[in-house]
Design an enzyme around this catalytic site. Structure first.
Site, PDB file in Angstrom:
ATOM      1  N   GLN A  48       0.902  -1.189  -0.070  1.00 57.17           N
ATOM      2  CA  GLN A  48       0.033  -0.036  -0.033  1.00 57.17           C
ATOM      3  C   GLN A  48       0.951   1.285  -0.181  1.00 57.17           C
ATOM      4  OE1 GLN A  48      -2.448  -1.791   3.448  1.00 57.17           O
ATOM      5  NE2 GLN A  48      -3.791  -0.349   2.320  1.00 57.17           N
ATOM      6  N   ARG A 105       4.516   0.644  12.558  1.00 61.23           N
ATOM      7  CA  ARG A 105       4.130  -0.580  12.190  1.00 61.23           C
ATOM      8  C   ARG A 105       4.198  -0.622  10.477  1.00 61.23           C
ATOM      9  NH1 ARG A 105      -1.254  -3.328  11.236  1.00 61.23           N
ATOM     10  NH2 ARG A 105      -0.695  -5.197  10.531  1.00 61.23           N
ATOM     11  N   HIS A 150       1.644  -8.852   4.842  1.00 65.33           N
ATOM     12  CA  HIS A 150       0.400  -7.886   4.892  1.00 65.33           C
ATOM     13  C   HIS A 150      -0.455  -8.236   3.659  1.00 65.33           C
ATOM     14  CE1 HIS A 150      -1.451  -4.097   6.789  1.00 65.33           C
ATOM     15  NE2 HIS A 150      -2.216  -4.583   5.971  1.00 65.33           N
ATOM     16  N   ASN A 195      -0.807 -10.246   8.920  1.00 64.87           N
ATOM     17  CA  ASN A 195      -1.862  -9.203   9.298  1.00 64.87           C
ATOM     18  C   ASN A 195      -3.211  -9.657   8.440  1.00 64.87           C
ATOM     19  OD1 ASN A 195      -2.713  -6.316   9.427  1.00 64.87           O
ATOM     20  ND2 ASN A 195      -3.704  -6.771   7.389  1.00 64.87           N
ATOM     21  N   GLU A 196      -4.260  -9.792   9.364  1.00 66.02           N
ATOM     22  CA  GLU A 196      -5.484  -9.994   9.169  1.00 66.02           C
ATOM     23  C   GLU A 196      -5.676 -11.333   8.249  1.00 66.02           C
ATOM     24  OE1 GLU A 196      -7.584  -5.650   9.416  1.00 66.02           O
ATOM     25  OE2 GLU A 196      -7.308  -6.471   7.793  1.00 66.02           O
ATOM     26  N   ASN A 336      -6.866  -5.164  14.814  1.00 61.73           N
ATOM     27  CA  ASN A 336      -7.365  -4.090  14.027  1.00 61.73           C
ATOM     28  C   ASN A 336      -8.680  -3.665  14.265  1.00 61.73           C
ATOM     29  OD1 ASN A 336      -4.626  -4.296  13.073  1.00 61.73           O
ATOM     30  ND2 ASN A 336      -5.002  -5.057  11.131  1.00 61.73           N
ATOM     31  N   TYR A 338     -12.071  -1.388  13.663  1.00 61.14           N
ATOM     32  CA  TYR A 338     -12.758  -0.205  12.802  1.00 61.14           C
ATOM     33  C   TYR A 338     -14.101   0.141  13.242  1.00 61.14           C
ATOM     34  CZ  TYR A 338      -8.291   0.134  10.253  1.00 61.14           C
ATOM     35  OH  TYR A 338      -7.228   0.115   9.601  1.00 61.14           O
ATOM     36  N   GLU A 411      -4.415  -1.381  14.193  1.00 62.99           N
ATOM     37  CA  GLU A 411      -4.837  -0.471  13.506  1.00 62.99           C
ATOM     38  C   GLU A 411      -6.180  -0.048  13.866  1.00 62.99           C
ATOM     39  OE1 GLU A 411      -5.609  -1.661   9.380  1.00 62.99           O
ATOM     40  OE2 GLU A 411      -3.712  -2.785   9.218  1.00 62.99           O
ATOM     41  N   TRP A 460      -4.252   3.991  11.893  1.00 60.00           N
ATOM     42  CA  TRP A 460      -4.365   3.834  10.316  1.00 60.00           C
ATOM     43  C   TRP A 460      -4.598   4.940   9.683  1.00 60.00           C
ATOM     44  CZ3 TRP A 460      -2.039  -0.046   7.373  1.00 60.00           C
ATOM     45  CH2 TRP A 460      -2.470   0.271   5.971  1.00 60.00           C
ATOM     46  N   GLU A 467      -5.499   1.788  -1.366  1.00 61.64           N
ATOM     47  CA  GLU A 467      -6.510   1.109  -0.231  1.00 61.64           C
ATOM     48  C   GLU A 467      -7.369  -0.154  -0.826  1.00 61.64           C
ATOM     49  OE1 GLU A 467      -7.091   1.265   2.841  1.00 61.64           O
ATOM     50  OE2 GLU A 467      -5.886   3.229   3.475  1.00 61.64           O
ATOM     51  N   TRP A 468      -6.251  -1.148  -1.410  1.00 66.00           N
ATOM     52  CA  TRP A 468      -6.857  -2.335  -1.838  1.00 66.00           C
ATOM     53  C   TRP A 468      -7.749  -2.380  -2.901  1.00 66.00           C
ATOM     54  CZ3 TRP A 468      -2.924  -4.885  -0.630  1.00 66.00           C
ATOM     55  CH2 TRP A 468      -2.405  -4.904   0.753  1.00 66.00           C
ATOM     56  N   PHE A 476      -7.206   7.525   4.146  1.00 70.76           N
ATOM     57  CA  PHE A 476      -7.242   7.263   5.705  1.00 70.76           C
ATOM     58  C   PHE A 476      -6.170   7.885   6.426  1.00 70.76           C
ATOM     59  CE2 PHE A 476      -9.930   3.685   4.817  1.00 70.76           C
ATOM     60  CZ  PHE A 476     -10.596   3.394   6.231  1.00 70.76           C
TER      61      PHE A 476
END
Length: 511
Positions: A48, A105, A150, A195-196, A336, A338, A411, A460, A467-468, A476
């Site tokens: 990213q 991070r 990630h 990550n996730e 993470n 949100y 995050e 984040w 952003e993917w 963000f």
């Protein structure tokens, strides 16, 4: 005369001491609950942020391929350049230093270090880059907090054996982890493996909106895949890969290097849509099929009972040897967080459509709406609802299930969709982001005061970035990035976060 002088001095000292103690007591009531060792940081990921597509010997990864295929990214863009963090990291570290963070991070690009995995050479240019990067952080007093992957994996491994769908990936991930620990571990004290992974397997192998774009049936229209089986196979191999990397670290490096290792999970707070027992049990199923799916095997050595009951033989099994490697295979949990959602039971109730209603998802409908009202204030992003209480709730929930294992909020942040009519002034004067961060951090403070062992918080993100699936349509960052010039411009939220860090560090003692 001397007696009275001494007596008066003594009285004055007592008065001063009383005032000082009252003052300290008053400050302590309002003091930050975070310890002086607490990590305040910002978060990023290599794909990213870095850009530098194929620079200095980097190999192709799965996201390089995926973003170059038309139709996969909403605005047709890719991360070839992104914020060009690879070349501009010194400038970006100055921004971090200005905010006052003491940790950063980031993730290492697997394909930059091992362009073809263990089937090729170690790319010394990639090793050299991350050595310079880590050293530059440390010179500024910023602790590296490093993820091994990630969402990215060398494309070579996908082409050779299907990456996470093959148990062969364990050897590759173990080899890669060993190279990183050996090359950087004398300066990196905080490692995370994945990550996730819950997001990666759901989006990569169920809905097909992430690489390798596998899906089937009602979940999506992909050229290949099995949405009911592949997510569990990929997750199983990720869990075992995590355990293998942790074993390498603990047996070869941890004692000498003095660091710690964990995993980062996406964590959503779920509320039952009603007070019925069925909806409360559905919440447990929703967490089992999302969060506990990974954490239970790694910490408790077994999959959640809810998954066993629903999936039966479709859930992969661990051998006795694997279970020994798994149990307590982390030092901390990265969270993470949100947003929050309601959950409705779909076993005893009819659920016609919506996420979560299938067997593979635990028969638990996820929705943001109840009786015509949203769980929190909606935003321009369809999955992000502002519900600060969710931060305290999810942290407490994890604390109680896993005996208060140390946690980091790896995050948390607020995104805004950008369109052609969005003014620069609106983007820089990001009041909603400030309100979001302030309310979620206040909720986190409450959890810490109630005993949750939280060791750090990472916003984040430092910069607007790729952003993917949304490409560059969502921002963000605490700093605005003009993607045509790559100029960084401070937003109101960066100033606010700087003040927050300064205040909470200052309030850790009354002296």
């Amino acid at each position: 005369m001397e007696f009275w002088l001494v007596y008066y001095i003594f009285l004055l000292f007592e008065v001063w001491l009383s005032i000082f103690m009252i003052s300290c007591h008053s400050i302590s009531l309002n003091a930050s609950p975070f310890p002086s060792s607490f990590l305040f940081g910002t978060a990023s990921s290599s794909y990213q942020f870095e850009g530098a597509y194929l620079s200095d010997g980097k190999g192709l990864n799965n996201w390089d391929n995926f973003t170059h295929e038309p139709g996969n990214i909403l605005d047709g863009t890719n991360g070839d350049i992104s914020a060009d963090h690879y070349h501009r990291y010194l400038e970006d570290m100055n921004l971090m230093e200005d905010i006052g963070v003491n940790s950063y991070r980031f993730s290492i690009s697997w394909a930059r270090v091992l362009p073809k995995g263990r089937f090729g050479h170690i790319n010394q240019a990639g090793i050299h880059h991350y050595n310079k990067f880590i050293d530059a952080l440390l010179r500024k007093g910023i602790q590296p907090f490093v993820s091994l992957t990630h969402f990215d994996i060398p494309q070579e491994l996908a082409d050779r054996y299907g990456s996470w769908l093959s148990p062969e990936v364990l050897e590759d991930f173990k080899y890669y982890a060993d190279v990183c620990f050996r090359s950087f571990g004398n300066r990196v004290k905080y490692w995370t493996t994945f990550n996730e992974p819950n997001v990666a397997v759901i989006r990569g192998y169920r809905s097909g909106i992430f690489p390798p774009a596998h899906c089937s049936g009602s979940f999506g229209n992909c050229s290949s895949g099995d949405s009911d089986r592949e997510p569990f196979i990929a997750a199983h191999n990720m869990i075992l890969s995590h355990a293998a990397a942790v074993d390498v670290y603990r047996t070869k490096y941890q004692k000498e290097q003095g660091g710690c290792i964990g995993i980062v999970m996406n964590a959503i707070w779920y509320e039952p849509i009603s007070n019925s027992l069925e909806d409360k049990l559905a919440v447990e199923r929703a967490q089992a099929f999302y969060l506990y799916w990974f954490l239970d095997p790694i910490i408790l050595g077994k999959y959640p009972s809810e998954m066993h009951e629903i999936l039966g033989v479709d859930l992969p099994a661990f051998s006795n040897h694997e279970l020994e490697k798994l149990k307590s295979a982390l030092d901390f949990i990265g969270i993470n967080h949100y947003s929050s959602f309601y959950i409705k039971d779909c076993i005893f109730s009819v659920c016609n459509q919506g996420p979560g209603i299938t067997k593979a998802e635990g028969f638990a409908l996820r929705t943001a709406e109840k009786d015509g009202f949203f769980i929190g204030e909606p935003t321009s992003i369809d999955w992000l609802y502002i519900y600060p209480k969710g931060m305290e709730n999810i942290v407490t929930y994890i604390k109680e299930r896993y005996n208060n294992i140390p946690m980091f909020i790896t995050e948390n942040g607020f995104g805004e969709k950008e369109n052609h009519s969005t003014s620069m002034n609106f983007l820089l004067n990001d009041v909603k982001r400030v309100e979001y961060l302030s309310s979620y951090l206040e909720s986190l403070e409450t959890a810490v005061r109630k005993g949750a062992d939280i060791r750090g918080y990472f916003a984040w993100s430092l910069l607007d970035n790729f952003e993917w699936r949304d490409g560059y349509t969502v921002r963000f960052g605490l700093y605005h990035v003009d993607f045509s010039t790559l100029k960084r411009t401070q937003k109101l939220s960066a100033t606010w976060y700087k003040d927050y860090i300064s205040t909470h560090r200052a309030n850790n003692s009354c002296i």
